[in-house]
Design a protein around this motif. Structure first.
Motif, PDB file in Angstrom:
ATOM      1  N   ALA A  52      11.847  79.271  23.961  1.00  0.00           N
ATOM      2  CA  ALA A  52      11.708  80.494  24.764  1.00  0.00           C
ATOM      3  C   ALA A  52      11.708  81.743  23.878  1.00  0.00           C
ATOM      4  O   ALA A  52      10.834  82.612  24.022  1.00  0.00           O
ATOM      5  CB  ALA A  52      12.826  80.579  25.796  1.00  0.00           C
ATOM      6  N   LYS A  53      12.658  81.843  22.956  1.00  0.00           N
ATOM      7  CA  LYS A  53      12.768  83.048  22.122  1.00  0.00           C
ATOM      8  C   LYS A  53      11.535  83.238  21.249  1.00  0.00           C
ATOM      9  O   LYS A  53      11.015  84.354  21.120  1.00  0.00           O
ATOM     10  CB  LYS A  53      14.026  82.970  21.244  1.00  0.00           C
ATOM     11  N   LYS A  54      11.041  82.153  20.655  1.00  0.00           N
ATOM     12  CA  LYS A  54       9.866  82.259  19.790  1.00  0.00           C
ATOM     13  C   LYS A  54       8.620  82.594  20.612  1.00  0.00           C
ATOM     14  O   LYS A  54       7.747  83.342  20.156  1.00  0.00           O
ATOM     15  CB  LYS A  54       9.664  80.956  19.021  1.00  0.00           C
ATOM     16  N   THR A  55       8.536  82.042  21.820  1.00  0.00           N
ATOM     17  CA  THR A  55       7.387  82.339  22.678  1.00  0.00           C
ATOM     18  C   THR A  55       7.411  83.798  23.119  1.00  0.00           C
ATOM     19  O   THR A  55       6.360  84.460  23.173  1.00  0.00           O
ATOM     20  CB  THR A  55       7.379  81.418  23.905  1.00  0.00           C
ATOM     21  N   ILE A  56       8.601  84.317  23.418  1.00  0.00           N
ATOM     22  CA  ILE A  56       8.746  85.738  23.761  1.00  0.00           C
ATOM     23  C   ILE A  56       8.266  86.603  22.597  1.00  0.00           C
ATOM     24  O   ILE A  56       7.537  87.591  22.796  1.00  0.00           O
ATOM     25  CB  ILE A  56      10.212  86.066  24.106  1.00  0.00           C
ATOM     26  N   ALA A  57       8.642  86.224  21.373  1.00  0.00           N
ATOM     27  CA  ALA A  57       8.235  86.996  20.186  1.00  0.00           C
ATOM     28  C   ALA A  57       6.715  86.973  20.008  1.00  0.00           C
ATOM     29  O   ALA A  57       6.102  87.990  19.676  1.00  0.00           O
ATOM     30  CB  ALA A  57       8.922  86.434  18.948  1.00  0.00           C
ATOM     31  N   ILE A  58       6.097  85.807  20.241  1.00  0.00           N
ATOM     32  CA  ILE A  58       4.639  85.698  20.120  1.00  0.00           C
ATOM     33  C   ILE A  58       3.966  86.628  21.136  1.00  0.00           C
ATOM     34  O   ILE A  58       3.018  87.350  20.809  1.00  0.00           O
ATOM     35  CB  ILE A  58       4.190  84.234  20.348  1.00  0.00           C
ATOM     36  N   ALA A  59       4.464  86.617  22.366  1.00  0.00           N
ATOM     37  CA  ALA A  59       3.879  87.463  23.410  1.00  0.00           C
ATOM     38  C   ALA A  59       4.062  88.943  23.083  1.00  0.00           C
ATOM     39  O   ALA A  59       3.124  89.738  23.215  1.00  0.00           O
ATOM     40  CB  ALA A  59       4.512  87.140  24.759  1.00  0.00           C
ATOM     41  N   ARG A  60       5.243  89.307  22.641  1.00  0.00           N
ATOM     42  CA  ARG A  60       5.504  90.719  22.301  1.00  0.00           C
ATOM     43  C   ARG A  60       4.604  91.190  21.166  1.00  0.00           C
ATOM     44  O   ARG A  60       4.013  92.275  21.229  1.00  0.00           O
ATOM     45  CB  ARG A  60       6.966  90.894  21.896  1.00  0.00           C
ATOM     46  N   ASN A  61       4.508  90.386  20.118  1.00  0.00           N
ATOM     47  CA  ASN A  61       3.731  90.783  18.939  1.00  0.00           C
ATOM     48  C   ASN A  61       2.241  90.926  19.244  1.00  0.00           C
ATOM     49  O   ASN A  61       1.529  91.655  18.555  1.00  0.00           O
ATOM     50  CB  ASN A  61       3.939  89.772  17.809  1.00  0.00           C
ATOM     51  N   SER A  62       1.763  90.213  20.263  1.00  0.00           N
ATOM     52  CA  SER A  62       0.340  90.269  20.600  1.00  0.00           C
ATOM     53  C   SER A  62       0.058  91.190  21.789  1.00  0.00           C
ATOM     54  O   SER A  62      -1.088  91.340  22.203  1.00  0.00           O
ATOM     55  CB  SER A  62      -0.179  88.857  20.913  1.00  0.00           C
ATOM     56  N   GLY A  63       1.111  91.781  22.348  1.00  0.00           N
ATOM     57  CA  GLY A  63       0.925  92.713  23.461  1.00  0.00           C
ATOM     58  C   GLY A  63       0.650  92.048  24.791  1.00  0.00           C
ATOM     59  O   GLY A  63       0.063  92.662  25.682  1.00  0.00           O
ATOM     60  N   ASN A  64       1.081  90.795  24.949  1.00  0.00           N
ATOM     61  CA  ASN A  64       0.877  90.081  26.216  1.00  0.00           C
ATOM     62  C   ASN A  64       2.071  90.307  27.136  1.00  0.00           C
ATOM     63  O   ASN A  64       3.223  90.308  26.687  1.00  0.00           O
ATOM     64  CB  ASN A  64       0.689  88.586  25.974  1.00  0.00           C
ATOM     65  N   GLU A  65       1.800  90.481  28.415  1.00  0.00           N
ATOM     66  CA  GLU A  65       2.871  90.676  29.390  1.00  0.00           C
ATOM     67  C   GLU A  65       3.708  89.409  29.512  1.00  0.00           C
ATOM     68  O   GLU A  65       3.200  88.293  29.385  1.00  0.00           O
ATOM     69  CB  GLU A  65       2.284  91.046  30.747  1.00  0.00           C
ATOM     70  N   ILE A  66       5.005  89.593  29.780  1.00  0.00           N
ATOM     71  CA  ILE A  66       5.955  88.482  29.881  1.00  0.00           C
ATOM     72  C   ILE A  66       6.545  88.439  31.287  1.00  0.00           C
ATOM     73  O   ILE A  66       6.926  89.470  31.846  1.00  0.00           O
ATOM     74  CB  ILE A  66       7.105  88.641  28.850  1.00  0.00           C
ATOM     75  N   ALA A  69      18.738  83.507  34.333  1.00  0.00           N
ATOM     76  CA  ALA A  69      17.327  83.337  34.008  1.00  0.00           C
ATOM     77  C   ALA A  69      16.713  84.637  33.501  1.00  0.00           C
ATOM     78  O   ALA A  69      15.965  84.655  32.515  1.00  0.00           O
ATOM     79  CB  ALA A  69      16.568  82.845  35.238  1.00  0.00           C
ATOM     80  N   ILE A  70      17.039  85.740  34.154  1.00  0.00           N
ATOM     81  CA  ILE A  70      16.523  87.052  33.730  1.00  0.00           C
ATOM     82  C   ILE A  70      17.005  87.387  32.325  1.00  0.00           C
ATOM     83  O   ILE A  70      16.239  87.873  31.481  1.00  0.00           O
ATOM     84  CB  ILE A  70      16.944  88.142  34.733  1.00  0.00           C
ATOM     85  N   ALA A  71      18.280  87.098  32.056  1.00  0.00           N
ATOM     86  CA  ALA A  71      18.857  87.409  30.743  1.00  0.00           C
ATOM     87  C   ALA A  71      18.213  86.597  29.628  1.00  0.00           C
ATOM     88  O   ALA A  71      18.138  87.057  28.479  1.00  0.00           O
ATOM     89  CB  ALA A  71      20.360  87.157  30.770  1.00  0.00           C
ATOM     90  N   LYS A  72      17.735  85.398  29.934  1.00  0.00           N
ATOM     91  CA  LYS A  72      17.144  84.527  28.914  1.00  0.00           C
ATOM     92  C   LYS A  72      15.701  84.905  28.570  1.00  0.00           C
ATOM     93  O   LYS A  72      15.151  84.383  27.594  1.00  0.00           O
ATOM     94  CB  LYS A  72      17.190  83.059  29.380  1.00  0.00           C
ATOM     95  N   VAL A  73      15.089  85.782  29.363  1.00  0.00           N
ATOM     96  CA  VAL A  73      13.712  86.201  29.085  1.00  0.00           C
ATOM     97  C   VAL A  73      13.663  87.734  29.025  1.00  0.00           C
ATOM     98  O   VAL A  73      13.131  88.395  29.918  1.00  0.00           O
ATOM     99  CB  VAL A  73      12.723  85.663  30.141  1.00  0.00           C
ATOM    100  N   PRO A  74      14.273  88.307  27.983  1.00  0.00           N
ATOM    101  CA  PRO A  74      14.296  89.768  27.875  1.00  0.00           C
ATOM    102  C   PRO A  74      12.887  90.342  27.711  1.00  0.00           C
ATOM    103  O   PRO A  74      12.027  89.732  27.084  1.00  0.00           O
ATOM    104  CB  PRO A  74      15.138  90.011  26.615  1.00  0.00           C
ATOM    105  N   GLY A  75      12.683  91.497  28.286  1.00  0.00           N
ATOM    106  CA  GLY A  75      11.375  92.146  28.191  1.00  0.00           C
ATOM    107  C   GLY A  75      10.416  91.746  29.288  1.00  0.00           C
ATOM    108  O   GLY A  75       9.279  92.231  29.329  1.00  0.00           O
ATOM    109  N   ALA A  76      10.860  90.876  30.205  1.00  0.00           N
ATOM    110  CA  ALA A  76       9.983  90.464  31.301  1.00  0.00           C
ATOM    111  C   ALA A  76       9.779  91.612  32.279  1.00  0.00           C
ATOM    112  O   ALA A  76      10.677  92.437  32.491  1.00  0.00           O
ATOM    113  CB  ALA A  76      10.574  89.259  32.027  1.00  0.00           C
ATOM    114  N   THR A  77       8.593  91.665  32.876  1.00  0.00           N
ATOM    115  CA  THR A  77       8.293  92.691  33.877  1.00  0.00           C
ATOM    116  C   THR A  77       8.383  92.151  35.295  1.00  0.00           C
ATOM    117  O   THR A  77       8.420  92.932  36.246  1.00  0.00           O
ATOM    118  CB  THR A  77       6.880  93.255  33.656  1.00  0.00           C
ATOM    119  N   GLY A  78       8.380  90.822  35.420  1.00  0.00           N
ATOM    120  CA  GLY A  78       8.431  90.231  36.749  1.00  0.00           C
ATOM    121  C   GLY A  78       8.825  88.778  36.699  1.00  0.00           C
ATOM    122  O   GLY A  78       9.140  88.230  35.620  1.00  0.00           O
ATOM    123  N   LEU A  79       8.799  88.133  37.846  1.00  0.00           N
ATOM    124  CA  LEU A  79       9.247  86.739  37.979  1.00  0.00           C
ATOM    125  C   LEU A  79       8.348  86.028  38.989  1.00  0.00           C
ATOM    126  O   LEU A  79       7.914  86.622  39.976  1.00  0.00           O
ATOM    127  CB  LEU A  79      10.702  86.730  38.441  1.00  0.00           C
TER     128      LEU A  79
END
Length: 418
Positions: free
Chosen positions: A236-250, A287-297
């Motif tokens: 999860a953490k590495k996938t969040i980093a990949i999305a952030r670095n590429s500007g993809n919404e989480i 669940a929200i805490a484990k995916v920081p930077g998310a805009t929705g669910l």
């Protein structure tokens, strides 16, 4: 072999200085065994050298052929009983395969219209198609009929006008297709025109967090795909980093109880209808805490829980406090998601199309075309796919073929569903 673990890529050393090694070599059987071992080692070294050779497209190619997953392949979606739209997609695939067999280019397939209809409480998409057939039309129609029979869906076909047919499933019309007169193609393709007012679609890939290479492949696409990440996924953490670095919404992909539970397991920390309000609140917050930077669910599975209005209100209250939107994956036509979101003042969206119930590149591209057609009629549309290599390949091809005609945007930039 875990390619992320260098220790597993190292070859074992031959113990030349070990006492008794020379005596061991004096035995003919031992020499033969050692020869085989050395040959195998050399082959492995060559294989490793080849696998490490540079390739400017390696990251994308690997994303289509390999997966890095720390756990067995999960069940992405719950089976939907009597879901006519799943049957419609199988008819889509049979038509696509028949067109391919007749050497009819997918670029010549025109999706004239898509209309949302209902049958026994389930939504499905009635489609109108047209395409040219240059060969024997009777033979082509016979092949379509044969393909329909192979689906075992009780699908039938009848002609309604000259060169126009209706396909039905159990007597319910699902497709209308017309055969066009082939046209002589222009020598030069028309230049791509960028339409600043092109309709918008959002493409969400659910169940992210297990396959890092596929995440990198999605991030490298020429389109901003939304990553919906499992809170308890292995990466999860590495996938969040990949999305952030590429500007993809989480987004957060929260497991919820399906109607097939417990036989169908939505995964760890799922929301269940027998939980009290405090348990639902706590699991939602974790669940929200484990995916920081998310805009929705959005919900993973959840055909039973999303119908549970009391529980959905608890979820929505937590989303409201953290300014997160809710996207209903629509795993049941009786979802209470919209009502609960409105009550809590939560921005609400709703899925229009599932892309990859049928894991075929042509079928997935066709589902993307449906999404675009809906967007052209309504101004926007939302599609949900899953982390498999057919979906990655289909999106890449479709985006390239439709550049300038459609805009792939984050979910949060769309108009909420009222």
């Amino acid at each position: 072999m875990d390619q992320n673990n260098p220790e597993q890529n190292e070859l074992p050393e031959i113990p030349e200085k070990t006492p008794g090694f020379r005596a061991y070599l004096s035995k003919p059987v031992a020499i033969a065994a050692l020869t085989v071992a050395l040959a195998a080692s050399i082959c492995l070294i060559i294989a490793l050298m080849v696998s490490d050779s540079p390739d400017k497209n390696a990251s994308l190619q690997v994303a289509e052929t390999e997966a890095v997953a720390a756990s067995p392949a999960p069940l992405y979606e719950e089976p939907m009983e009597d879901d006519i739209d799943d049957k419609v997609k199988l008819i889509d695939l049979s038509l696509i395969n028949t067109l391919k067999a007749a050497k009819i280019s997918m670029s010549d397939l025109r999706l004239e219209d898509v209309s949302l209809k209902k049958h026994q409480g389930h939504d499905y998409h009635f489609q109108q198609l047209s395409f040219p057939v240059s060969g024997d039309k009777k033979k082509f129609i016979a092949n379509v009929q044969k393909a329909l029979e192979s689906t075992a869906l009780n699908a039938s076909m009848h002609e309604v006008a000259a060169d126009s047919w209706i396909i039905s499933i159990n007597g319910v019309p699902t497709h209308k297709f017309s055969i066009l007169t082939p046209k002589v193609k222009a020598q030069k393709p028309a230049p791509v025109k960028l339409d600043p007012n092109a309709p918008k679609i959002a493409i969400i890939i659910d169940d992210m967090g297990e396959d890092l290479r596929l995440a990198k492949g999605l991030a490298a696409l020429d389109a901003k795909i939304t990553f919906s990440i499992w809170p308890n996924s292995s990466h999860a953490k590495k996938t969040i980093a990949i999305a952030r670095n590429s500007g993809n919404e989480i987004m957060i992909h929260l497991p919820m109880e399906p109607k097939g539970y417990p036989k169908i397991n939505p995964g760890k920390d799922a929301l269940l209808i027998n939980m009290d309000a405090e348990s639902i609140r706590e699991k939602t917050l974790v669940a929200i805490a484990k995916v920081p930077g998310a805009t929705g669910l959005n919900n993973h599975m959840g055909s039973r829980f999303t119908e549970f209005y009391t529980g959905m209100k608890v979820v929505m209250n937590q989303l409201n406090k953290r300014h997160l939107f809710f996207l209903d994956s629509r795993t049941t036509p009786k979802s209470a998601g919209r009502k609960a979101a409105a009550k809590a003042g939560v921005t609400f969206y709703e899925r229009n199309i599932f892309l990859d119930n049928v894991k075929d590149v042509g079928a997935i591209k066709y589902q993307l075309s449906k999404t675009a057609k809906i967007a052209r009629k309504r101004g926007q549309a939302i599609a949900i796919g899953h982390p498999n290599h057919e979906t990655l390949k289909a999106i890449r091809q479709w985006v390239a073929e439709n550049r300038g005609k459609i805009r792939v945007v984050p979910v949060s930039s769309l108009r909420p569903k009222i």
